[in-house]
Design a protein around this motif. Structure first.
Motif, mmCIF file in Angstrom:
data_model
loop_
_atom_site.group_PDB
_atom_site.id
_atom_site.type_symbol
_atom_site.label_atom_id
_atom_site.label_comp_id
_atom_site.label_asym_id
_atom_site.label_seq_id
_atom_site.Cartn_x
_atom_site.Cartn_y
_atom_site.Cartn_z
ATOM 1 N N TYR A 79 0.644 -1.245 0.039
ATOM 2 C CA TYR A 79 0.158 -0.054 -0.007
ATOM 3 C C TYR A 79 0.780 1.185 -0.070
ATOM 4 O O TYR A 79 0.779 2.056 -0.789
ATOM 5 N N ARG A 80 1.831 1.172 0.788
ATOM 6 C CA ARG A 80 2.775 2.424 0.863
ATOM 7 C C ARG A 80 3.491 2.574 -0.256
ATOM 8 O O ARG A 80 3.653 3.937 -0.871
ATOM 9 N N GLU A 81 3.821 1.525 -1.109
ATOM 10 C CA GLU A 81 4.435 1.741 -2.478
ATOM 11 C C GLU A 81 3.407 1.892 -3.627
ATOM 12 O O GLU A 81 3.812 2.036 -4.815
ATOM 13 N N GLU A 82 2.135 2.141 -3.202
ATOM 14 C CA GLU A 82 1.348 2.345 -4.210
ATOM 15 C C GLU A 82 1.137 1.164 -5.330
ATOM 16 O O GLU A 82 0.489 1.497 -6.206
ATOM 17 N N ARG A 83 1.203 -0.183 -4.664
ATOM 18 C CA ARG A 83 0.892 -0.991 -5.651
ATOM 19 C C ARG A 83 -0.307 -1.734 -5.011
ATOM 20 O O ARG A 83 -0.319 -2.822 -4.431
ATOM 21 N N TYR A 84 -1.261 -0.998 -5.484
ATOM 22 C CA TYR A 84 -2.534 -1.552 -4.600
ATOM 23 C C TYR A 84 -3.178 -2.601 -4.860
ATOM 24 O O TYR A 84 -3.910 -3.332 -4.117
ATOM 25 N N GLY A 85 -3.106 -3.066 -6.251
ATOM 26 C CA GLY A 85 -3.564 -4.481 -6.543
ATOM 27 C C GLY A 85 -3.067 -5.663 -5.622
ATOM 28 O O GLY A 85 -3.810 -6.369 -5.266
ATOM 29 N N ILE A 86 -1.843 -5.668 -5.506
ATOM 30 C CA ILE A 86 -1.257 -6.551 -4.758
ATOM 31 C C ILE A 86 -1.662 -6.733 -3.193
ATOM 32 O O ILE A 86 -1.940 -7.567 -2.452
ATOM 33 N N CYS A 87 -1.692 -5.404 -2.902
ATOM 34 C CA CYS A 87 -2.121 -5.015 -1.468
ATOM 35 C C CYS A 87 -3.529 -5.761 -1.137
ATOM 36 O O CYS A 87 -3.843 -6.467 -0.070
ATOM 37 N N VAL A 88 -4.428 -5.518 -1.997
ATOM 38 C CA VAL A 88 -5.665 -6.116 -1.906
ATOM 39 C C VAL A 88 -5.669 -7.434 -2.148
ATOM 40 O O VAL A 88 -6.418 -7.956 -1.426
ATOM 41 N N VAL A 89 -4.977 -8.080 -2.981
ATOM 42 C CA VAL A 89 -5.016 -9.742 -2.984
ATOM 43 C C VAL A 89 -4.557 -10.142 -1.816
ATOM 44 O O VAL A 89 -5.043 -11.239 -1.119
ATOM 45 N N LEU A 90 -3.579 -9.594 -1.189
ATOM 46 C CA LEU A 90 -3.126 -10.282 0.046
ATOM 47 C C LEU A 90 -4.045 -10.030 1.164
ATOM 48 O O LEU A 90 -4.364 -11.088 2.035
ATOM 49 N N LEU A 91 -4.654 -8.968 1.268
ATOM 50 C CA LEU A 91 -5.581 -8.522 2.318
ATOM 51 C C LEU A 91 -7.002 -9.410 2.062
ATOM 52 O O LEU A 91 -7.546 -9.953 3.107
ATOM 53 N N LEU A 92 -7.332 -9.724 0.955
ATOM 54 C CA LEU A 92 -8.631 -10.461 0.817
ATOM 55 C C LEU A 92 -8.331 -11.876 1.104
ATOM 56 O O LEU A 92 -9.177 -12.618 1.838
ATOM 57 N N THR A 93 -7.237 -12.472 0.919
ATOM 58 C CA THR A 93 -6.876 -13.834 1.109
ATOM 59 C C THR A 93 -6.751 -14.141 2.640
ATOM 60 O O THR A 93 -7.357 -15.087 3.176
ATOM 61 N N GLN A 94 -6.276 -13.215 3.219
ATOM 62 C CA GLN A 94 -5.811 -13.173 4.631
ATOM 63 C C GLN A 94 -7.119 -12.799 5.596
ATOM 64 O O GLN A 94 -7.335 -13.162 6.631
ATOM 65 N N LEU A 95 -7.989 -12.069 4.928
ATOM 66 C CA LEU A 95 -9.130 -11.782 5.692
ATOM 67 C C LEU A 95 -10.063 -12.765 5.683
ATOM 68 O O LEU A 95 -10.745 -13.104 6.701
ATOM 69 N N GLU A 96 -9.934 -13.732 4.576
ATOM 70 C CA GLU A 96 -10.898 -14.984 4.670
ATOM 71 C C GLU A 96 -10.037 -16.123 5.747
ATOM 72 O O GLU A 96 -10.905 -16.635 6.590
ATOM 73 N N GLN A 97 -8.598 -16.067 5.868
ATOM 74 C CA GLN A 97 -8.029 -16.949 6.565
ATOM 75 C C GLN A 97 -8.463 -16.487 7.956
ATOM 76 O O GLN A 97 -8.795 -17.338 8.800
ATOM 77 N N SER A 98 -8.444 -15.215 8.275
ATOM 78 C CA SER A 98 -8.543 -14.895 9.875
ATOM 79 C C SER A 98 -9.970 -14.990 10.275
ATOM 80 O O SER A 98 -10.265 -15.434 11.339
ATOM 81 N N LEU A 99 -10.914 -14.766 9.301
ATOM 82 C CA LEU A 99 -12.422 -14.691 9.619
ATOM 83 C C LEU A 99 -12.683 -16.076 9.792
ATOM 84 O O LEU A 99 -13.448 -16.586 10.728
ATOM 85 N N ARG A 100 -11.941 -17.154 9.193
ATOM 86 C CA ARG A 100 -12.371 -18.449 9.313
ATOM 87 C C ARG A 100 -11.942 -19.003 10.681
ATOM 88 O O ARG A 100 -12.572 -19.867 11.332
ATOM 89 N N GLN A 101 -10.901 -18.593 11.059
ATOM 90 C CA GLN A 101 -10.548 -18.774 12.571
ATOM 91 C C GLN A 101 -11.677 -18.419 13.804
ATOM 92 O O GLN A 101 -11.970 -19.019 14.631
ATOM 93 N N VAL A 102 -12.042 -17.014 13.349
ATOM 94 C CA VAL A 102 -13.114 -16.375 14.218
ATOM 95 C C VAL A 102 -14.389 -17.398 14.318
ATOM 96 O O VAL A 102 -14.806 -17.695 15.167
ATOM 97 N N PHE A 103 -14.733 -17.685 13.019
ATOM 98 C CA PHE A 103 -15.885 -18.586 12.838
ATOM 99 C C PHE A 103 -15.639 -19.952 13.437
ATOM 100 O O PHE A 103 -16.748 -20.345 14.080
ATOM 101 N N ALA A 104 -14.535 -20.546 13.407
ATOM 102 C CA ALA A 104 -14.364 -21.707 13.812
ATOM 103 C C ALA A 104 -14.570 -21.727 15.738
ATOM 104 O O ALA A 104 -15.216 -22.439 16.074
ATOM 105 N N SER A 105 -13.913 -20.658 16.065
ATOM 106 C CA SER A 105 -14.025 -20.350 17.541
ATOM 107 C C SER A 105 -15.410 -19.943 17.935
ATOM 108 O O SER A 105 -15.888 -20.637 18.909
ATOM 109 N N ALA A 106 -16.220 -19.208 16.961
ATOM 110 C CA ALA A 106 -17.644 -18.983 17.705
ATOM 111 C C ALA A 106 -18.364 -20.147 17.565
ATOM 112 O O ALA A 106 -19.446 -20.066 18.279
#
Length: 586
Positions: A287-314
């Motif tokens: 994001y700092r380097e203004e390479r927003y596409g790769i930033c979005v790709v990484l965040l979306l995949t890890q958003l799913e991964q982290s939310l999956r952990q919360v889902f499992a816990s809940a």
């Protein structure tokens, strides 16, 4: 509700899949064997020798009968991938482009493949995962474009696309067979789904597969040049997201100081495993380097991964969602955002993260009129290299709010720059849906009222200059003598009591009472989370009505404006003047 404790987890890939990818698929051979393989599996121009692979590497394999025996197939293919990787690693970027760039042109996204190679050669630990995500998305889109040259509807799933007769006819059965081993069904290496659903930790997948897929894609270009006239493949236009402009009022433009605060938030979040933290750090850096596409790709995949952990816990089900299973469907965003679990019990994720955050997720990922960003970007439907800063802001915001909703490992809210944390915490409890059908109805109704109100400002002749009834508001007295009273009386089936008449008068006074109606629409709080299907059917009908009303209002305003201009220029014939007067009488 189980405690969320994933800090010590080293891998989110199940034992069987881990064995296939990280053990069988990462086996090494001697340098002599590697050099021999390289001479045999690549031709003098550096492209795959499909005949050698089929007759020697996969000797004795019936690609029809044995196509699902992936352990043996991966065992045979892994050394070839290692040899090809050594070849790619020996080339400079300029040498790679000189050799392969032209044959990557068939994809229409050659720059994405070059970007993926640059990512894997960077010093970033997540570079190989970035490479796999970029090239698998681009390859899927390109294969779909090839498929469409046969004038058949393209399957929406990659595994289904790789099972089509059309692709086998274009590339040959063995070539498609190799693709299925790498990016095919869940029982294969399944590299595309493993990285795009956030299961692979940094450097958990061998870099050999990135190199092999790059050379494989260029080798497909050689076949395309022979099978497609002129080697020219028509490409579908990438999608854009005009919807994002509707969210700009709530999207912060993150400063360096705020990015530092968000990095600290990620580092201390209990829903982000330590082994996955490099992805989040890299996303902020991109994001700092203004390479927003790769930033979005990484965040979306890890958003799913982290939310999956919360889902499992809940929901108390870590056994079925914490790892990628080869024999069953693993849990994705679609399952996590359902109101109920497969056994019809309530999805307790809502209680854990809150209704507002669920609305944010649904706006970002699910609602048909929203950007549905995860689906579109993972299937290569977006120009990843030109994703806008607004989209990156949106995804970074949602990812940050998740960490706020679930809570940090320690108190980070007292850190410098807590203004942004206050904003995130506010959004975590106050966000309202923008793209839910009910929200769209509210927006369309508000727009309709504004268009209707604009009638009062339409220029028109005075009632002296052109005989027509002066515009006025209704009172009870003139309403009872108006031409619409009899229709209203009939509509009320003879029960036009004082309360009914007062209500009709209020509705008919469109210009005098519109402010209260607009305020009502603006302040109306809608419950949009998990609404019943029957309600959404009614909403769809109401939206059709409002749209038709907007068309009528717009057309009337245009006609009135045109007629006034003609009246001023004395271009109206007698009948047109009469019609214009009747229009103003209405």
């Amino acid at each position: 509700m189980e405690a969320l404790n994933i800090s010590s987890t080293k891998s989110f890939i199940s034992a069987k899949v881990h064995q296939l990818i990280c053990e069988i698929g990462s086996a090494t051979v001697s340098q002599e064997e590697e050099e021999m393989l390289l001479k045999m599996c690549l031709d003098e121009d550096g492209y795959l020798q499909w005949g050698y692979l089929e007759t020697v590497v996969f000797h004795g394999i019936d690609i029809t009968a044995d196509a699902n025996k992936f352990e043996e197939l991966v065992r045979r293919l892994a050394p070839v991938c290692q040899a090809v990787h050594s070849h790619v690693a020996s080339l400079s970027m300029e040498e790679f482009k000189l050799r392969y760039y032209e044959q990557l042109q068939w994809t229409g996204m050659a720059e994405v493949f070059i970007e993926s190679l640059e990512a894997v050669r960077s010093n970033v630990s997540v570079g190989n995962s970035v490479c796999l995500m970029l090239l698998t998305a681009a390859l899927e889109r390109s294969l779909g474009d090839i498929f469409l040259t046969r004038n058949s509807p393209c399957p929406s799933m990659l595994k289904d696309l790789l099972s089509t007769e059309e692709l086998r006819d274009i590339f040959g059965c063995f070539v498609v067979f190799c693709l299925r081993v790498l990016i095919g069904p869940p029982t294969s290496l399944n590299l595309r789904n493993i990285v795009w659903h956030g299961f692979a930790a940094p450097q958990e997948i061998s870099v050999r597969y990135s190199s092999f897929l790059l050379v494989l894609t260029a080798s497909l270009g050689v076949i395309v040049g022979k099978k497609i006239p002129g080697g020219i493949v028509p490409h579908r236009q990438p999608l854009s997201f005009p919807q994002i402009c509707e969210l700009q009022h709530s999207l912060p433009d993150f400063t360096d100081t705020e990015l530092d605060v968000i990095s600290n938030l990620f580092s201390n979040s209990i829903c982000i495993a330590k082994v996955m933290l490099p992805y989040w750090d890299a996303a902020v850096q991109y994001y700092r380097e203004e390479r927003y596409g790769i930033c979005v790709v990484l965040l979306l995949t890890q958003l799913e991964q982290s939310l999956r952990q919360v889902f499992a816990s809940a929901n108390g089900c870590p056994h079925c969602v914490l790892t990628a299973e080869s024999t069953i469907l693993f849990t994705t965003f679609d399952e996590m955002m359902c109101p109920a679990l497969p056994d019809d019990t309530d999805n307790l994720l809502v209680q854990r993260v809150g209704m507002s955050f669920m609305e944010m997720l649904l706006d970002l990922l699910e609602h048909q009129e929203g950007p549905r960003l995860r689906d579109h970007i993972s299937h290569g439907e977006i120009d990843i290299l030109n994703i806008s800063k607004d989209i990156a802001n949106y995804v970074l915001l949602v990812s940050s709010v998740l960490c706020v909703c679930v809570g940090p490992r320690k108190d980070v809210c007292s850190s410098k720059g807590s203004v942004i944390l206050d904003k995130l915490m506010c959004l975590s409890t106050s966000y309202t849906s923008v793209f839910h059908p009910l929200s769209r109805l509210k927006s369309e109704l508000t727009d309709y009222i504004a268009r209707l109100t604009s009638w009062i400002d339409l220029s028109h002749p005075s009632h002296h200059a052109l005989e027509h009834i002066p515009w006025c508001t209704y009172t009870e007295e003139n309403f009872m003598t108006s031409s619409v009273y009899s229709s209203a009386h009939l509509m009320l089936a003879g029960s036009a009591n004082e309360q009914n008449i007062s209500e009709l008068i209020r509705c008919l006074n469109a210009f005098s009472d519109v402010d209260s109606l607009q305020s009502f629409c603006k302040e109306c709080k809608l419950q949009t989370l998990f609404r019943p299907r029957s309600e959404l059917e009614v909403v769809a009908l109401l939206r059709r009505i409002v749209r038709e009303c907007r068309v009528v209002v717009t057309n009337v305003a245009k006609t009135a404006t045109d007629r006034y201009q003609q009246w001023c220029e004395k271009n109206l014939r007698s009948r047109q003047r009469n019609n214009y007067a009747r229009l103003l009488n209405k």
